[in-house]
Motif scaffolding. Structure first.
Motif, mmCIF file in Angstrom:
data_model
loop_
_atom_site.group_PDB
_atom_site.id
_atom_site.type_symbol
_atom_site.label_atom_id
_atom_site.label_comp_id
_atom_site.label_asym_id
_atom_site.label_seq_id
_atom_site.Cartn_x
_atom_site.Cartn_y
_atom_site.Cartn_z
ATOM 1 N N THR A 25 0.821 -1.207 0.000
ATOM 2 C CA THR A 25 0.000 0.000 0.000
ATOM 3 C C THR A 25 0.856 1.258 0.000
ATOM 4 N N ALA A 26 0.503 2.180 -0.902
ATOM 5 C CA ALA A 26 1.102 3.516 -0.936
ATOM 6 C C ALA A 26 -0.018 4.499 -0.639
ATOM 7 N N HIS A 27 0.304 5.600 0.012
ATOM 8 C CA HIS A 27 -0.731 6.576 0.342
ATOM 9 C C HIS A 27 -0.116 7.939 0.553
ATOM 10 N N GLY A 28 -0.962 8.950 0.484
ATOM 11 C CA GLY A 28 -0.500 10.316 0.685
ATOM 12 C C GLY A 28 -1.612 11.296 0.388
ATOM 13 N N PHE A 29 -1.217 12.512 0.110
ATOM 14 C CA PHE A 29 -2.181 13.540 -0.267
ATOM 15 C C PHE A 29 -1.511 14.467 -1.265
ATOM 16 N N VAL A 30 -2.335 15.083 -2.100
ATOM 17 C CA VAL A 30 -1.840 15.966 -3.148
ATOM 18 C C VAL A 30 -2.757 17.179 -3.221
ATOM 19 N N SER A 31 -2.182 18.342 -3.483
ATOM 20 C CA SER A 31 -2.958 19.573 -3.554
ATOM 21 C C SER A 31 -3.341 19.887 -4.994
ATOM 22 N N PHE A 32 -4.608 20.216 -5.177
ATOM 23 C CA PHE A 32 -5.096 20.688 -6.465
ATOM 24 C C PHE A 32 -5.626 22.110 -6.319
ATOM 25 N N LYS A 33 -4.942 22.874 -5.484
ATOM 26 C CA LYS A 33 -5.297 24.271 -5.279
ATOM 27 C C LYS A 33 -5.025 25.042 -6.570
ATOM 28 N N SER A 34 -5.941 25.942 -6.908
ATOM 29 C CA SER A 34 -5.754 26.759 -8.107
ATOM 30 C C SER A 34 -4.543 27.668 -7.923
ATOM 31 N N GLN A 35 -3.772 27.792 -8.979
ATOM 32 C CA GLN A 35 -2.605 28.666 -8.968
ATOM 33 C C GLN A 35 -3.025 30.071 -9.384
ATOM 34 N N ARG A 36 -2.239 31.035 -9.052
ATOM 35 C CA ARG A 36 -2.597 32.446 -9.223
ATOM 36 C C ARG A 36 -2.985 32.833 -10.649
ATOM 37 N N PHE A 37 -2.238 32.407 -11.648
ATOM 38 C CA PHE A 37 -2.474 32.875 -13.009
ATOM 39 C C PHE A 37 -3.020 31.797 -13.937
ATOM 40 N N GLU A 38 -3.706 30.803 -13.388
ATOM 41 C CA GLU A 38 -4.258 29.761 -14.244
ATOM 42 C C GLU A 38 -5.783 29.849 -14.286
ATOM 43 N N GLY A 39 -6.352 29.309 -15.351
ATOM 44 C CA GLY A 39 -7.800 29.307 -15.511
ATOM 45 C C GLY A 39 -8.464 28.349 -14.538
#
Length: 154
Positions: A25-39
């Motif tokens: 098992t592998a596990h973790g977390f990842v951010s999909f926060k919007s970046q400043r200059f992206e749509g």
């Protein structure tokens, strides 16, 4: 274990757990926060690319389970969740991967014995199973994985 299972706690910070055929098992977390200059759609495009990367690393994904949220604290959280779920289910359909949402109470009850358990209780339950959890989203994804392994024919 004959299936590769991916479990997700969808959100701006997405928790994930992956159980490949070898059982490691592998596990973790990842951010999909919007970046400043992206749509506005870039978060979902990055999520789709991340899913493709996981699939490439594992060779195949046989089933996806995700936390099925029916109530959100805020409108923004609801929009992000809906966009990620739409992206996930479309991606799964495209790759012919079965997917299933699992209600929050079901996950918590299986992990802790209480359907209304708090974040700290789920984290503690996953740590008790030997997972070095550092984030509540990661803990939720692991709890979904344990639910799937214990209750589904995977």
């Amino acid at each position: 274990m004959s299936s590769t299972i991916l479990t997700l706690d969808l959100g701006t910070t997405t928790g994930w757990a992956l159980r490949p055929q070898n059982g490691q098992t592998a596990h973790g977390f990842v951010s999909f926060k919007s970046q400043r200059f992206e749509g506005g759609g870039m978060r979902y495009l990055r999520f789709k690319h991340w899913l493709a990367e996981l699939k490439n690393i594992t060779g195949e994904i046989n089933a996806v389970y995700f936390e099925e949220v029916r109530r959100h604290v805020g409108v923004d959280a609801a929009h992000v969740y809906g966009g990620l779920m739409a992206t996930l289910t479309t991606w799964c359909e495209h790759h012919r991967i079965p997917y299933q949402g699992v209600p929050v109470g079901t996950i918590k009850k299986h992990a802790t014995g209480k359907g209304n358990a708090g974040k700290a209780e789920v984290i503690a339950a996953m740590r008790a199973l030997g997972h070095p959890v550092t984030d509540d989203n990661e803990a939720d994804a692991l709890a979904i994985l344990h639910w799937a392994l214990d209750t589904q024919e995977v």
